[in-house]
Design a protein around this motif. Sequence first.
Motif, PDB file in Angstrom:
ATOM      1  N   GLN A 107      63.961  52.698  54.450  1.00  0.00           N
ATOM      2  CA  GLN A 107      62.749  53.185  53.807  1.00  0.00           C
ATOM      3  C   GLN A 107      61.523  52.547  54.455  1.00  0.00           C
ATOM      4  N   ILE A 108      60.494  53.364  54.677  1.00  0.00           N
ATOM      5  CA  ILE A 108      59.218  52.896  55.196  1.00  0.00           C
ATOM      6  C   ILE A 108      58.161  53.306  54.184  1.00  0.00           C
ATOM      7  N   LEU A 109      57.597  52.320  53.494  1.00  0.00           N
ATOM      8  CA  LEU A 109      56.708  52.561  52.370  1.00  0.00           C
ATOM      9  C   LEU A 109      55.266  52.269  52.771  1.00  0.00           C
ATOM     10  N   GLY A 110      54.364  53.172  52.419  1.00  0.00           N
ATOM     11  CA  GLY A 110      52.964  52.978  52.763  1.00  0.00           C
ATOM     12  C   GLY A 110      52.051  53.581  51.727  1.00  0.00           C
ATOM     13  N   VAL A 118      52.589  49.044  56.546  1.00  0.00           N
ATOM     14  CA  VAL A 118      53.805  49.606  55.965  1.00  0.00           C
ATOM     15  C   VAL A 118      54.751  48.484  55.554  1.00  0.00           C
ATOM     16  N   ILE A 119      55.596  48.798  54.590  1.00  0.00           N
ATOM     17  CA  ILE A 119      56.666  47.901  54.160  1.00  0.00           C
ATOM     18  C   ILE A 119      57.987  48.571  54.505  1.00  0.00           C
ATOM     19  N   VAL A 120      58.863  47.835  55.159  1.00  0.00           N
ATOM     20  CA  VAL A 120      60.148  48.371  55.608  1.00  0.00           C
ATOM     21  C   VAL A 120      61.252  47.781  54.725  1.00  0.00           C
ATOM     22  N   VAL A 121      62.034  48.650  54.102  1.00  0.00           N
ATOM     23  CA  VAL A 121      63.116  48.221  53.215  1.00  0.00           C
ATOM     24  C   VAL A 121      64.414  48.858  53.701  1.00  0.00           C
ATOM     25  N   GLY A 136      78.489  42.645  60.840  1.00  0.00           N
ATOM     26  CA  GLY A 136      78.101  43.233  59.571  1.00  0.00           C
ATOM     27  C   GLY A 136      77.006  42.404  58.922  1.00  0.00           C
ATOM     28  N   LEU A 137      76.002  43.074  58.401  1.00  0.00           N
ATOM     29  CA  LEU A 137      74.875  42.396  57.769  1.00  0.00           C
ATOM     30  C   LEU A 137      74.763  42.873  56.329  1.00  0.00           C
ATOM     31  N   SER A 138      74.796  41.933  55.395  1.00  0.00           N
ATOM     32  CA  SER A 138      74.571  42.259  53.988  1.00  0.00           C
ATOM     33  C   SER A 138      73.438  41.384  53.471  1.00  0.00           C
ATOM     34  N   SER A 139      72.661  41.923  52.528  1.00  0.00           N
ATOM     35  CA  SER A 139      71.464  41.194  52.122  1.00  0.00           C
ATOM     36  C   SER A 139      71.123  41.492  50.676  1.00  0.00           C
ATOM     37  N   ASP A 140      70.244  40.641  50.151  1.00  0.00           N
ATOM     38  CA  ASP A 140      69.666  40.836  48.827  1.00  0.00           C
ATOM     39  C   ASP A 140      68.175  40.560  48.941  1.00  0.00           C
ATOM     40  N   GLY A 141      67.365  41.571  48.642  1.00  0.00           N
ATOM     41  CA  GLY A 141      65.926  41.389  48.698  1.00  0.00           C
ATOM     42  C   GLY A 141      65.348  41.386  50.093  1.00  0.00           C
ATOM     43  N   LEU A 142      66.046  41.970  51.052  1.00  0.00           N
ATOM     44  CA  LEU A 142      65.546  42.009  52.427  1.00  0.00           C
ATOM     45  C   LEU A 142      64.469  43.078  52.560  1.00  0.00           C
ATOM     46  N   ARG A 143      63.303  42.657  53.055  1.00  0.00           N
ATOM     47  CA  ARG A 143      62.223  43.598  53.336  1.00  0.00           C
ATOM     48  C   ARG A 143      61.270  42.964  54.333  1.00  0.00           C
ATOM     49  N   ALA A 144      60.531  43.816  55.003  1.00  0.00           N
ATOM     50  CA  ALA A 144      59.565  43.356  56.000  1.00  0.00           C
ATOM     51  C   ALA A 144      58.298  44.179  55.871  1.00  0.00           C
ATOM     52  N   SER A 145      57.177  43.580  56.216  1.00  0.00           N
ATOM     53  CA  SER A 145      55.915  44.302  56.247  1.00  0.00           C
ATOM     54  C   SER A 145      55.321  44.198  57.642  1.00  0.00           C
ATOM     55  N   GLU A 149      47.436  48.185  64.420  1.00  0.00           N
ATOM     56  CA  GLU A 149      46.220  48.935  64.719  1.00  0.00           C
ATOM     57  C   GLU A 149      46.370  49.549  66.101  1.00  0.00           C
ATOM     58  N   ASP A 150      46.188  50.866  66.192  1.00  0.00           N
ATOM     59  CA  ASP A 150      46.393  51.574  67.461  1.00  0.00           C
ATOM     60  C   ASP A 150      47.770  51.246  68.044  1.00  0.00           C
ATOM     61  N   GLN A 151      48.786  51.204  67.164  1.00  0.00           N
ATOM     62  CA  GLN A 151      50.191  50.948  67.530  1.00  0.00           C
ATOM     63  C   GLN A 151      50.465  49.498  67.925  1.00  0.00           C
ATOM     64  N   THR A 152      49.448  48.636  67.985  1.00  0.00           N
ATOM     65  CA  THR A 152      49.642  47.231  68.337  1.00  0.00           C
ATOM     66  C   THR A 152      49.949  46.418  67.084  1.00  0.00           C
ATOM     67  N   VAL A 153      51.024  45.635  67.128  1.00  0.00           N
ATOM     68  CA  VAL A 153      51.414  44.813  65.985  1.00  0.00           C
ATOM     69  C   VAL A 153      50.431  43.651  65.845  1.00  0.00           C
ATOM     70  N   LEU A 154      49.804  43.553  64.666  1.00  0.00           N
ATOM     71  CA  LEU A 154      48.884  42.452  64.390  1.00  0.00           C
ATOM     72  C   LEU A 154      49.560  41.354  63.569  1.00  0.00           C
ATOM     73  N   ARG A 155      50.278  41.739  62.546  1.00  0.00           N
ATOM     74  CA  ARG A 155      50.997  40.773  61.708  1.00  0.00           C
ATOM     75  C   ARG A 155      52.280  41.401  61.200  1.00  0.00           C
ATOM     76  N   SER A 156      53.256  40.552  60.959  1.00  0.00           N
ATOM     77  CA  SER A 156      54.517  41.015  60.401  1.00  0.00           C
ATOM     78  C   SER A 156      55.161  39.879  59.620  1.00  0.00           C
ATOM     79  N   ASN A 157      55.791  40.225  58.509  1.00  0.00           N
ATOM     80  CA  ASN A 157      56.493  39.244  57.684  1.00  0.00           C
ATOM     81  C   ASN A 157      57.848  39.797  57.277  1.00  0.00           C
ATOM     82  N   LEU A 158      58.803  38.907  57.138  1.00  0.00           N
ATOM     83  CA  LEU A 158      60.155  39.273  56.704  1.00  0.00           C
ATOM     84  C   LEU A 158      60.619  38.253  55.682  1.00  0.00           C
ATOM     85  N   GLU A 159      61.339  38.727  54.660  1.00  0.00           N
ATOM     86  CA  GLU A 159      61.891  37.817  53.661  1.00  0.00           C
ATOM     87  C   GLU A 159      63.191  38.386  53.116  1.00  0.00           C
ATOM     88  N   ALA A 160      64.062  37.476  52.664  1.00  0.00           N
ATOM     89  CA  ALA A 160      65.317  37.866  52.031  1.00  0.00           C
ATOM     90  C   ALA A 160      65.791  36.720  51.162  1.00  0.00           C
TER      91      ALA A 160
END
Length: 349
Positions: A107-110, A118-121, A136-145, A149-160
């Motif tokens: 899921q890509i939430l915006g 965007v938030i990626v779940v 194999g990867l299993s997770s609980d609460g894994l998401r990233a934001s 800007e103009d396709q250039t990544v400025l910031r990103s965060n990940l948590e699980a």
Amino acid sequence: MCHDTGPAVMQAVNTKGAADKRGVRVKRLLAVILAAAVLYSGWWIYAAQDMRRGLEDWFEDQRNSSWQATFSDLSVRGFPNRTDATVTDPLLLSPDGTIGWRAPFLQILGLSYKHGHVIVVPSDTQTLTTPDGEIGLSSDGLRASVIFEDQTVLRSNLEAMVLNLTGPERAVAMAGVSAALEKTDTAPGAYRAAVSVESIAVSPSNVTTNMGPDSLASLRAEMDLVFDTPLRIDGLTDAPPPRDITLQRSEITYGSVTFKLTGSASFDMQGRATGEVNIAAENWRDAIEAARNRGDLPPALSEGLIDLLSMLSSLSGARDALDVTLGLDRGTVLIGPIPIGTLPPLQWR
């Protein structure tokens, strides 16, 4: 008998006129609201179609780069203020088939009115393909934001809250995982990265790992990365490894022992490192022995670590203390002018 009805008539006329004016204002207000609703609905449809088209184009770009990139369905929902895309059965596989990823959904939430954030779940289960086999990867609460800007990544965060990896031979269980990446102004492709894992446990793949206070380790690291060009949303699968890495701080804790690493390295076109790294620790021998007794480390690996760290400790002048700087020359690890081993090339694919 004649009565004067003039004032009453005038009042009635005035009342009717005021009512007509209110009716006109209400109709105009309703027309404005209706027009705004139509315009906003059109904007949402445009934003939803733009997100859908962007995802379809991204998968198409990967296929044009000889990657296998497929999905079974793509939908966008969230009216009126969100654009939430769900990609069903996404699959990515490198041209040689050694690097890949697949999942039941992504899921890509915006927000429809806030482009570039965007938030990626992902689904709770995923599969990674590596040269050594599938993980194999299993997770609980894994998401990233991701903020771009103009396709250039400025910031990103990940948590699980929980992130478990199960490979052909070993399983790794992690808790309290977080990572952050932020573009800096020191160079066009410069980023600051931080990683934290509160608890790590390792076991054979067929054994369930019990996380607890005696877990294998915790990890904290802060580093500066320099790429040839800024990272782009539409080119992550083709991005080369960083050409420079500076470890500002890196700590791996096992029980009462903390291994500290600092240093910097540059990488050539083959991914070979040149630079130096400092390793410091107290009572490391007890930590390696405890890890071996618990089965956290394979016997062959623990013996090799003990031999290597014993040699390095001798340079510090203490049996269980470690504080030594290692040189790196195109992947060769050196103590002074003496080579003691090699590092594998840094490669992302």
